[in-house]
Design an enzyme around this catalytic site. Sequence first.
Site, PDB file in Angstrom:
ATOM      1  N   ASP A  15       0.831  -1.202   0.000  1.00 53.05           N
ATOM      2  CA  ASP A  15       0.000   0.000   0.000  1.00 53.05           C
ATOM      3  C   ASP A  15       0.872   1.261   0.000  1.00 53.05           C
ATOM      4  O   ASP A  15       2.069   1.209   0.307  1.00 53.05           O
ATOM      5  CB  ASP A  15      -0.882  -0.031   1.260  1.00 53.05           C
ATOM      6  N   ASP A  58     -10.541   2.066  -3.354  1.00 50.36           N
ATOM      7  CA  ASP A  58     -11.106   1.813  -2.022  1.00 50.36           C
ATOM      8  C   ASP A  58     -12.620   1.841  -2.077  1.00 50.36           C
ATOM      9  O   ASP A  58     -13.275   1.603  -1.075  1.00 50.36           O
ATOM     10  CB  ASP A  58     -10.637   2.891  -1.038  1.00 50.36           C
TER      11      ASP A  58
HETATM   12  C1  DGJ Z   1      -5.783   1.992   1.965  1.00 48.23           C
HETATM   13  C2  DGJ Z   1      -6.151   0.787   1.153  1.00 48.23           C
HETATM   14  O1  DGJ Z   1      -6.587   1.148  -0.105  1.00 48.23           O
HETATM   15  C3  DGJ Z   1      -7.187  -0.014   1.928  1.00 48.23           C
HETATM   16  O2  DGJ Z   1      -7.625  -1.094   1.164  1.00 48.23           O
HETATM   17  C4  DGJ Z   1      -6.573  -0.464   3.217  1.00 48.23           C
HETATM   18  O3  DGJ Z   1      -5.516  -1.343   2.953  1.00 48.23           O
HETATM   19  C5  DGJ Z   1      -6.074   0.737   4.005  1.00 48.23           C
HETATM   20  N1  DGJ Z   1      -5.222   1.577   3.223  1.00 48.23           N
HETATM   21  C6  DGJ Z   1      -5.335   0.303   5.241  1.00 48.23           C
HETATM   22  O4  DGJ Z   1      -4.797   1.350   5.924  1.00 48.23           O
END
Ligand code: DGJ
Length: 778
Positions: free
Chosen positions: A474, A542
């Site tokens: 990430d 997300d």
């Molecule tokens: C952002 C990501 O896109 C989410 O899926 C998740 O992993 C969060 N970060 C976790 O902090």
Amino acid sequence: MITTDERSFRLDTDCTTYLIGKTKYGHLEHIYYGNLLSKEDGVNVLAQKRSIMVGSSVLYSREDDVYSLDGMCLEWSDNGRGDYRYSPTEFKMPDGSFVTDFIYERHEILEGTVAMEAMPTAYGGDQTLIIILKDKTYPIFIDLYYTVFKQTNVISRRAVVRNEGSVPVTIRRIMSISMDLPDECFQMYTLDGGWIKEGNLHKRPVSYGITVNSSTTGASSNRHNPAFLLAEADANEDYGSVYAFNMIYSGNHYSIIEKNERDYVRVCMGINPHLFEWILSPEEKFETPECVMSYSSQGFNGTSHNMHDFINEHIVRGDYKKKERPILLNNWEAHFFDFNEGKLLRLARDAKKLGIELFVLDDGWFGDRNHDRAGLGDYRVNPKKLPDGMKAFADKIRNIGLDFGLWFEPEMVNEDSELYRSHPEYAIKLPNRHSVLGRNQLVLDLCKKEVRDYIVEQVSSILDEAKISYVKWDMNRHIAEAFSTALKNQGEFYHRYILGLYEVLTRIFGPRSHILLESCSSGGNRFDLGMLCYSPQIWASDDTDPIERLKIQAGLSYFYPQSTMGAHVSGSPHQQTLRETPLATRFHAACFGCLGYELDLKYLSPEQRKDIAEQVAFYKQYRKIFQYGRFYRVKSYKSNKVIWETVSEDKETALTGFFQTLATAAESSDKLKVIGLKKGRFTIRTRSQRLYIERFGGLIKHVAPVELNPDGVIMRVANRHYSLKDCVETYTCSSEALAAGIPLCEQFIGTGYHESIRMLGDFGSNMYITEKENEQQK
Ligand code: DGJ
């Protein structure tokens, strides 16, 4: 393939020709890019005719009053020689001026691809043409690389600058490609957005002046994806002339489209010159990222197919190339930071029962990471959450029968972390200013070797110790104060950061190709070909609301295949939009990607459990087609419909998602077209799906034998254990009839309910399976 003569270079793919001319002064002209030409066609006919002097133009040669660079379709261009359009270069030359004059010196044709030293390159190309240009005054060279990927109808381009002089040259701008096309009333299509609304397709006419598609955030960004299309005004999904461009790069990108007064359209693409400056010392070279181009006269689906094949064949590498991806359960939307081993194991057991294959532990498992204000950078297991450590936990997951994957955010640090307390110099910041934060975190300085070593060591040791088979990598904020104490010249910062990232990814995952890497950056904030060279799939957004995903995944599908898009079924109402959507629609949208689930399974009703188990089994049965099938955005003549189709390689099976965004009153009839099949007879049927009775509220009294309170306990209990069947249609007909379109049963319009009424409503959907009749069935 690649052929040359005195005056031209010709690059042929299976269906396209790219033709470059060489003028008598050694400039490269862009002659033609389009459908495959016959062998006899060449520059004599196709080159632009120069027969008149245009007033107020600057002439390149005193002896030639019709040779003005400003009025030519060029393949590369300079500053200070009479071309006033955007130049692909801006070099501060040894004489202090910005004037350059790069002309043809020689060329080479090599078999295959020429890999770059520090940046990812597409592999498996057929042939590469290198045209070497030299400045007329100084020993500075630009090598233009063209690689032909014959079967996928893609040509890649990049430029390398070499300084063979004795003094440094300052590069303020160096694009990877530049080319001029005669205008075809071009429309430009870009993917724009932001967090939870990535990849939305936008169209604008190419008009006089410059249109820019770029990012300045340090990543390819969720604001403007590097990929774009230029299409003739009438082009649609299936017809018309379309050029697609993309770039194998994950940092700040920049593309311009400039239409000049002669109606020539210049396309330049490369590293963003914003805050960029590179000092090229004697004997050094600078490599630009590789850009890819494709042309099709078969509309947007045509260029999409080329780009999809190219990515699956020449970008994605390692053990997961063309391999079916596991169905995963990610615990993020179920738990956020609030979990312990008991909760995780329960979730994993539930997942196993549903047929899920991989359990992914997301953020929050390490250090003091109980919220997003602390712990980032400290990849030591939190013993309160996982008392026996990561290896033991991973073993427990494997004993349940699932593979195990883990989340990291290795490029970032919280100020409240052991890493930051012991190494504040690892973070990007300026000594004389207060730092600006994003999600309470700072970015680690990947320009520094010690930081890269730290990340490689930290991540690798956990991967090996716990035998991790999947990593979610990430990256949750943009870079702001670009500065590194490791650099003398801060103009190199953004590019060096990306080179540092590529080095780290190579060192960690190169020797561990058994690990499936899914990259993520707050969703799709770094969805690009550069990352796809390391991570076969990317978390697209997300936003797990399927109605938003219809826009996000459709936008991405213009350039990226389904196998690259992480797509999950989540709980509803959705955390991002508060929208309520049917479970079937969440599944149907996620099917056109790498399927996962991201919700707390313990809250599922028995009916939903059965539903999800059936979904998982269905996806497994058709997984290869969902992930690697030929994808079509099927034209719909109604604005509230989205229709996606994926067809098996043998063209004998098609899966069609039919989505309704908002219902309209007394909706008129719908037609379902199934295209791309081989000739023959096929059976088409609806995937049977459940209709949850809560969806009907008070209307349920019209079908229930006794009157029930729609908000009462009996109804709520009934909803957990009972559902209605949605309309299932089955027809047998020819591929021609399917391509023309099969009228479907009518939709519910308030006048009754029976088994031949499709119950879509807002956000409803159906999945259709079309399969070739086999000999026995006939
Ligand atoms: C952002 C990501 O896109 C989410 O899926 C998740 O992993 C969060 N970060 C976790 O902090």
